[in-house]
Design a protein around this motif. Structure first.
Motif, PDB file in Angstrom:
ATOM      1  N   ALA A  88      -1.622  -5.289  -6.355  1.00 12.59           N
ATOM      2  CA  ALA A  88      -1.795  -4.727  -4.913  1.00 12.59           C
ATOM      3  C   ALA A  88      -3.253  -4.183  -5.101  1.00 12.59           C
ATOM      4  N   GLY A  89      -4.027  -3.974  -6.115  1.00 13.64           N
ATOM      5  CA  GLY A  89      -5.343  -3.706  -6.142  1.00 13.64           C
ATOM      6  C   GLY A  89      -5.518  -2.219  -6.538  1.00 13.64           C
ATOM      7  N   TYR A  90      -4.444  -1.700  -7.195  1.00 13.81           N
ATOM      8  CA  TYR A  90      -4.746  -0.420  -7.680  1.00 13.81           C
ATOM      9  C   TYR A  90      -4.874  -0.279  -9.133  1.00 13.81           C
ATOM     10  N   ASP A  91      -6.114   0.107  -9.555  1.00 13.26           N
ATOM     11  CA  ASP A  91      -6.704   0.074 -10.942  1.00 13.26           C
ATOM     12  C   ASP A  91      -6.265   1.067 -11.756  1.00 13.26           C
ATOM     13  N   ILE A  92      -4.830   0.829 -12.270  1.00  7.55           N
ATOM     14  CA  ILE A  92      -4.151   1.666 -13.074  1.00  7.55           C
ATOM     15  C   ILE A  92      -4.694   1.653 -14.582  1.00  7.55           C
ATOM     16  N   ARG A  93      -5.479   0.488 -14.911  1.00  9.41           N
ATOM     17  CA  ARG A  93      -6.125   0.473 -16.185  1.00  9.41           C
ATOM     18  C   ARG A  93      -7.518   1.335 -16.356  1.00  9.41           C
ATOM     19  N   ASP A  94      -8.324   1.508 -15.313  1.00  5.11           N
ATOM     20  CA  ASP A  94      -9.658   2.167 -15.232  1.00  5.11           C
ATOM     21  C   ASP A  94      -9.534   3.298 -14.577  1.00  5.11           C
ATOM     22  N   ASP A  95      -8.530   3.556 -13.587  1.00  5.26           N
ATOM     23  CA  ASP A  95      -8.676   4.715 -12.946  1.00  5.26           C
ATOM     24  C   ASP A  95      -7.241   5.389 -12.541  1.00  5.26           C
ATOM     25  N   LEU A  96      -6.488   5.547 -13.661  1.00  2.21           N
ATOM     26  CA  LEU A  96      -5.180   6.060 -13.521  1.00  2.21           C
ATOM     27  C   LEU A  96      -5.215   7.219 -12.987  1.00  2.21           C
ATOM     28  N   ASP A  97      -5.827   8.047 -13.208  1.00  2.00           N
ATOM     29  CA  ASP A  97      -5.809   9.580 -12.324  1.00  2.00           C
ATOM     30  C   ASP A  97      -6.385   9.494 -10.775  1.00  2.00           C
ATOM     31  N   GLY A  98      -7.232   8.224 -10.622  1.00  2.00           N
ATOM     32  CA  GLY A  98      -7.453   8.226  -9.237  1.00  2.00           C
ATOM     33  C   GLY A  98      -6.384   7.642  -8.306  1.00  2.00           C
ATOM     34  N   VAL A  99      -5.562   6.520  -8.951  1.00  2.00           N
ATOM     35  CA  VAL A  99      -4.634   6.046  -8.261  1.00  2.00           C
ATOM     36  C   VAL A  99      -3.505   7.052  -8.117  1.00  2.00           C
ATOM     37  N   LEU A 148       7.475   3.229  -9.007  1.00  2.00           N
ATOM     38  CA  LEU A 148       5.902   2.416  -9.248  1.00  2.00           C
ATOM     39  C   LEU A 148       6.212   1.319 -10.098  1.00  2.00           C
ATOM     40  N   ASP A 149       5.797   0.140  -9.634  1.00  2.00           N
ATOM     41  CA  ASP A 149       5.819  -0.930 -10.712  1.00  2.00           C
ATOM     42  C   ASP A 149       4.298  -1.049 -11.233  1.00  2.00           C
ATOM     43  N   THR A 150       4.108  -1.014 -12.538  1.00  2.00           N
ATOM     44  CA  THR A 150       2.909  -1.218 -13.023  1.00  2.00           C
ATOM     45  C   THR A 150       2.061  -2.309 -12.553  1.00  2.00           C
ATOM     46  N   THR A 179       0.917  -1.451   0.048  1.00  2.00           N
ATOM     47  CA  THR A 179       0.238  -0.102  -0.026  1.00  2.00           C
ATOM     48  C   THR A 179       0.664   1.196  -0.068  1.00  2.00           C
ATOM     49  N   PHE A 180       0.354   2.274  -0.559  1.00  2.00           N
ATOM     50  CA  PHE A 180       1.105   3.847  -0.436  1.00  2.00           C
ATOM     51  C   PHE A 180       1.164   4.083   1.005  1.00  2.00           C
ATOM     52  N   LEU A 222       3.751  13.106  -5.472  1.00  2.00           N
ATOM     53  CA  LEU A 222       4.354  12.853  -6.638  1.00  2.00           C
ATOM     54  C   LEU A 222       5.611  13.152  -6.813  1.00  2.00           C
ATOM     55  N   GLY A 223       6.094  14.157  -6.014  1.00  2.00           N
ATOM     56  CA  GLY A 223       7.620  14.659  -6.011  1.00  2.00           C
ATOM     57  C   GLY A 223       8.547  13.486  -5.690  1.00  2.00           C
ATOM     58  N   ARG A 224       7.900  12.205  -4.845  1.00  2.00           N
ATOM     59  CA  ARG A 224       8.733  11.161  -4.524  1.00  2.00           C
ATOM     60  C   ARG A 224       8.973  10.284  -5.468  1.00  2.00           C
ATOM     61  N   LEU A 225       8.073  10.280  -6.698  1.00  2.00           N
ATOM     62  CA  LEU A 225       8.263   9.318  -7.461  1.00  2.00           C
ATOM     63  C   LEU A 225       9.139   9.598  -8.789  1.00  2.00           C
ATOM     64  N   LYS A 226      10.359   8.680  -8.669  1.00  3.08           N
ATOM     65  CA  LYS A 226      11.375   8.901  -9.553  1.00  3.08           C
ATOM     66  C   LYS A 226      11.588   8.036 -10.750  1.00  3.08           C
ATOM     67  N   ALA A 227      10.876   6.834 -10.635  1.00  4.84           N
ATOM     68  CA  ALA A 227      11.246   6.004 -11.786  1.00  4.84           C
ATOM     69  C   ALA A 227       9.646   4.983 -11.938  1.00  4.84           C
ATOM     70  N   ILE A 228       9.466   4.320 -13.123  1.00  3.35           N
ATOM     71  CA  ILE A 228       8.451   3.639 -13.370  1.00  3.35           C
ATOM     72  C   ILE A 228       9.053   2.118 -13.861  1.00  3.35           C
ATOM     73  N   HIS A 229       8.508   1.204 -13.224  1.00  2.00           N
ATOM     74  CA  HIS A 229       8.733  -0.247 -13.810  1.00  2.00           C
ATOM     75  C   HIS A 229       7.596  -0.439 -14.875  1.00  2.00           C
ATOM     76  N   LEU A 230       7.627  -0.607 -15.923  1.00  2.64           N
ATOM     77  CA  LEU A 230       6.656  -0.627 -16.825  1.00  2.64           C
ATOM     78  C   LEU A 230       6.380  -2.230 -17.291  1.00  2.64           C
ATOM     79  N   ASN A 231       5.340  -3.033 -16.663  1.00  2.06           N
ATOM     80  CA  ASN A 231       5.240  -4.353 -16.878  1.00  2.06           C
ATOM     81  C   ASN A 231       3.733  -4.632 -16.801  1.00  2.06           C
ATOM     82  N   ASP A 232       3.226  -5.459 -17.763  1.00  2.00           N
ATOM     83  CA  ASP A 232       2.015  -5.924 -17.805  1.00  2.00           C
ATOM     84  C   ASP A 232       1.934  -6.955 -16.872  1.00  2.00           C
TER      85      ASP A 232
END
Length: 279
Positions: free
Chosen positions: A185-196, A177-179, A156-157, A206-216
């Motif tokens: 974990a239950g965060y719906d980045i497919r249908d509610d990315l803005d909400g997540v 953030l690993d997609t 969880t965040f 968001l200033g703490r977010l430095k990298a994205i692991h982009l995985n399906d």
């Protein structure tokens, strides 16, 4: 950021300059690497000549923001003292080595509490970080969002925020953030990315977010399984993952592919497809 900064996970066993060459051949502009064997052990000594060759080739080929990944065996939340000692020693050694690449980031899995409870595990992670972080370091340490399998911390965040809040030198702390992980974990980045992202911003910033692991992901949202899939072949899908790379709050970040490829050609295809739609 006027281009998509994206790349795969590559081995540096044959040197950082070789990895930079491989990244460039794949059309990548960055890459991730393990600091040592992902299952633990001593790190190979750095070769100053290789480091200098890497710097020249990286500049020539437009390679930026490479990301170091700690070994999976680094468990700062461990119940066994010897496992925690390994985490502390490995962390300190890796952070010292990373100063060879000033301004880089070092990603790690927060750890598993193995039955002690999340609160105890978080306290132990904070203790290790407070022991190893130094005011003068230029490396930013990144907590990775986790899928929540077993007794993993970071599902969880709120758990990640609790770790950051306990660290004395938390100006050296950030998040990857690993997609696949956040989806599982239950965060719906497919249908509610803005909400997540709004929730992430409210709890961590968001200033703490430095990298994205982009995985399906091979599994449905909230499965807590952590099984990566190639981009567009899983439950999240190409459209949603490409939207992650193009989101106004994320598009400036570097993206790292950890997809299960049979060869490096698969990474090149994913990079090309994601770059073609990125604007």
């Amino acid at each position: 950021m006027n281009q998509l900064v994206i790349g795969p996970h590559l081995s540096v066993a044959k040197g950082y300059a070789k990895a930079a060459d491989e990244a460039a051949k794949l059309g990548a502009t960055t890459f991730q690497f393990f600091t040592r064997n992902p299952r633990g052990g001593k790190a190979k000594a750095l070769d100053p000549k290789d480091i200098e060759r890497y710097r020249v080739r990286a500049q020539d080929q437009g390679i930026v923001c490479m990301l170091a990944h700690a070994p999976y065996t680094l468990n700062a939340a461990a119940a066994k003292p010897e496992v925690q000692d390994f985490a502390r020693q490995t962390f300190a050694d890796d952070l010292q080595r990373m100063e060879t690449f000033p301004g880089s980031c070092y990603n790690f899995h927060p750890g598993s509490h193995v039955g002690q409870g999340a609160d105890v595990g978080i306290q132990k992670i904070v203790s290790v970080l407070n022991d190893v972080l130094r005011p003068e370091q230029t490396t930013t340490v990144l907590l990775e969002t986790m899928a929540g399998k077993g007794s993993e911390i970071g599902r969880t965040f709120q758990e990640l925020a609790s770790i950051i809040e306990g660290v004395e030198l938390n100006d050296h702390m950030g998040v990857t953030l690993d997609t696949c992980h956040v989806w599982d974990a239950g965060y719906d980045i497919r249908d509610d990315l803005d909400g997540v992202l709004e929730e992430f911003d409210r709890i961590i910033g968001l200033g703490r977010l430095k990298a994205i692991h982009l995985n399906d992901s091979k599994n449905p949202c909230g499965s807590h399984k952590d099984r990566h899939e190639c981009i567009g072949k899983g439950e999240i899908g190409f459209e949603a993952l490409s939207a992650v790379t193009r989101h106004p709050a994320l598009r400036h970040l570097p993206f790292y592919l950890e997809t299960p490829q049979e060869s490096l050609t698969g990474y090149a295809e994913e990079i090309a497809a994601l770059r073609a739609i990125w604007q």
